[in-house]
Design a protein around this motif. Structure first.
Motif, mmCIF file in Angstrom:
data_model
loop_
_atom_site.group_PDB
_atom_site.id
_atom_site.type_symbol
_atom_site.label_atom_id
_atom_site.label_comp_id
_atom_site.label_asym_id
_atom_site.label_seq_id
_atom_site.Cartn_x
_atom_site.Cartn_y
_atom_site.Cartn_z
ATOM 1 N N VAL A 6 45.810 33.856 -5.899
ATOM 2 C CA VAL A 6 46.038 32.841 -4.672
ATOM 3 C C VAL A 6 46.398 32.805 -2.975
ATOM 4 O O VAL A 6 47.985 34.051 -2.646
ATOM 5 C CB VAL A 6 47.119 31.537 -4.768
ATOM 6 N N THR A 8 47.757 31.903 0.318
ATOM 7 C CA THR A 8 48.661 30.454 1.324
ATOM 8 C C THR A 8 48.579 30.747 2.608
ATOM 9 O O THR A 8 48.788 32.046 3.807
ATOM 10 C CB THR A 8 49.974 29.878 1.383
ATOM 11 N N ASN A 17 47.821 25.477 3.165
ATOM 12 C CA ASN A 17 46.336 25.901 2.519
ATOM 13 C C ASN A 17 46.813 26.152 1.679
ATOM 14 O O ASN A 17 47.740 27.592 1.711
ATOM 15 C CB ASN A 17 45.239 25.400 3.085
ATOM 16 N N ILE A 18 46.307 25.566 0.437
ATOM 17 C CA ILE A 18 46.452 26.998 -1.004
ATOM 18 C C ILE A 18 44.820 27.182 -1.145
ATOM 19 O O ILE A 18 44.531 25.980 -1.556
ATOM 20 C CB ILE A 18 47.172 26.089 -2.218
ATOM 21 N N ALA A 19 44.536 28.539 -1.660
ATOM 22 C CA ALA A 19 43.201 28.534 -2.170
ATOM 23 C C ALA A 19 43.224 29.598 -2.557
ATOM 24 O O ALA A 19 43.928 30.992 -2.680
ATOM 25 C CB ALA A 19 42.570 28.816 -0.650
ATOM 26 N N THR A 44 40.430 28.373 4.544
ATOM 27 C CA THR A 44 41.683 29.227 4.824
ATOM 28 C C THR A 44 40.814 29.963 5.962
ATOM 29 O O THR A 44 41.631 30.651 6.732
ATOM 30 C CB THR A 44 41.159 30.170 3.891
ATOM 31 N N LEU A 64 47.012 25.620 -11.269
ATOM 32 C CA LEU A 64 46.548 25.279 -9.863
ATOM 33 C C LEU A 64 46.038 25.958 -9.094
ATOM 34 O O LEU A 64 45.066 25.958 -8.095
ATOM 35 C CB LEU A 64 48.173 26.432 -9.584
ATOM 36 N N GLN A 67 42.804 23.961 -9.876
ATOM 37 C CA GLN A 67 42.383 22.654 -8.908
ATOM 38 C C GLN A 67 41.903 23.353 -7.544
ATOM 39 O O GLN A 67 41.521 22.265 -6.506
ATOM 40 C CB GLN A 67 44.214 21.939 -8.444
ATOM 41 N N THR A 68 43.107 24.004 -7.128
ATOM 42 C CA THR A 68 42.580 24.479 -5.532
ATOM 43 C C THR A 68 41.383 25.038 -5.711
ATOM 44 O O THR A 68 40.906 25.012 -4.310
ATOM 45 C CB THR A 68 43.212 25.703 -5.030
ATOM 46 N N ALA A 73 44.165 18.406 -4.281
ATOM 47 C CA ALA A 73 45.292 19.043 -4.417
ATOM 48 C C ALA A 73 46.327 18.903 -5.305
ATOM 49 O O ALA A 73 46.995 17.744 -5.705
ATOM 50 C CB ALA A 73 46.220 17.707 -2.964
ATOM 51 N N PRO A 202 38.310 26.279 0.631
ATOM 52 C CA PRO A 202 39.137 26.841 0.557
ATOM 53 C C PRO A 202 40.528 26.992 2.130
ATOM 54 O O PRO A 202 39.378 27.336 2.809
ATOM 55 C CB PRO A 202 39.794 28.190 -0.073
#
Length: 202
Positions: A6, A8, A17-19, A44, A64, A67-68, A73, A202
């Motif tokens: 992941v 950030t 932003n989290i991808a 991203t 997580l 979801q991302t 969110a 993302p």
């Protein structure tokens, strides 16, 4: 090799932003430099172009990641703290993290190639590993971002196969993650008429 994890990043207004992203890592798992390949329409990519830095995390939290991957969110939002050497945030429940800065950029293809160097790193907790259910959720999350690129029949077949692994070996968190991905797939295929491309953003 490619290691799923992941990333950030922060945008111009400081929005986190989290991808999910799988950087290319050198032989021997040398994280001093690695390669990120975000799609050029993704958040991203835009944040990295703006800031030029971020944080890559190794995590075993497949909810997580799920979801991302589909743009949901996480609720509640994951706990974070400021990075030490870059403008960014560290996910405090991750296993390891690598604060990075871009040193090379190639934008000639649909996916940009950012070569980054690690400025700081840390270990937060043990990596518990992926059992069969977690592997299945990870594969399903990747599939969910490929609607329109993979024939719908194949997509459904793959999801049915993965669902068996989640049912047999998953816990509540893995089952929730897989159900989110199944609902996303049903909506995406219905919306696109089963024939148009979509992209993870993302």
């Amino acid at each position: 090799m490619i290691l799923e994890g992941v990333v950030t990043t922060e945008g111009p207004a400081g929005l986190l932003n989290i991808a999910p992203m799988g950087p290319r890592i050198a032989h021997g798992l040398d994280f001093s430099r690695f390669e990120l390949r975000p799609f050029r329409q993704s958040t991203t990519y835009l944040n990295l172009k703006w800031r030029g830095e971020g944080v890559f995390h190794v995590t075993d939290d497949v909810l997580l990641i799920a979801q991302t991957a589909i743009g949901i969110a996480p609720t509640p939002a994951p706990a974070t703290r400021p990075a030490d050497r870059v403008v960014g945030r560290i996910l405090t429940d991750a296993c390891r993290y690598y604060e990075f800065r871009i040193i090379e950029c190639d934008e000639r293809e649909e996916r940009a190639i950012f070569v980054v160097e690690t400025l700081a790193e840390g270990r937060l907790r043990d990596f518990l590993g992926f059992n069969r259910a977690r592997h299945a959720v990870l594969e399903a999350a990747i599939l969910a971002t490929r609607v329109g690129l993979i024939p719908p029949e194949q997509m459904h077949d793959d999801f049915r196969r993965l669902a068996v692994l989640v049912e047999k070996t998953g816990g509540p968190r893995e089952r929730v993650a897989f159900e989110l991905l199944e609902r996303h797939l049903a909506r995406a295929l219905g919306r696109t008429g089963d024939d148009s491309a979509s992209r993870d953003a993302p």
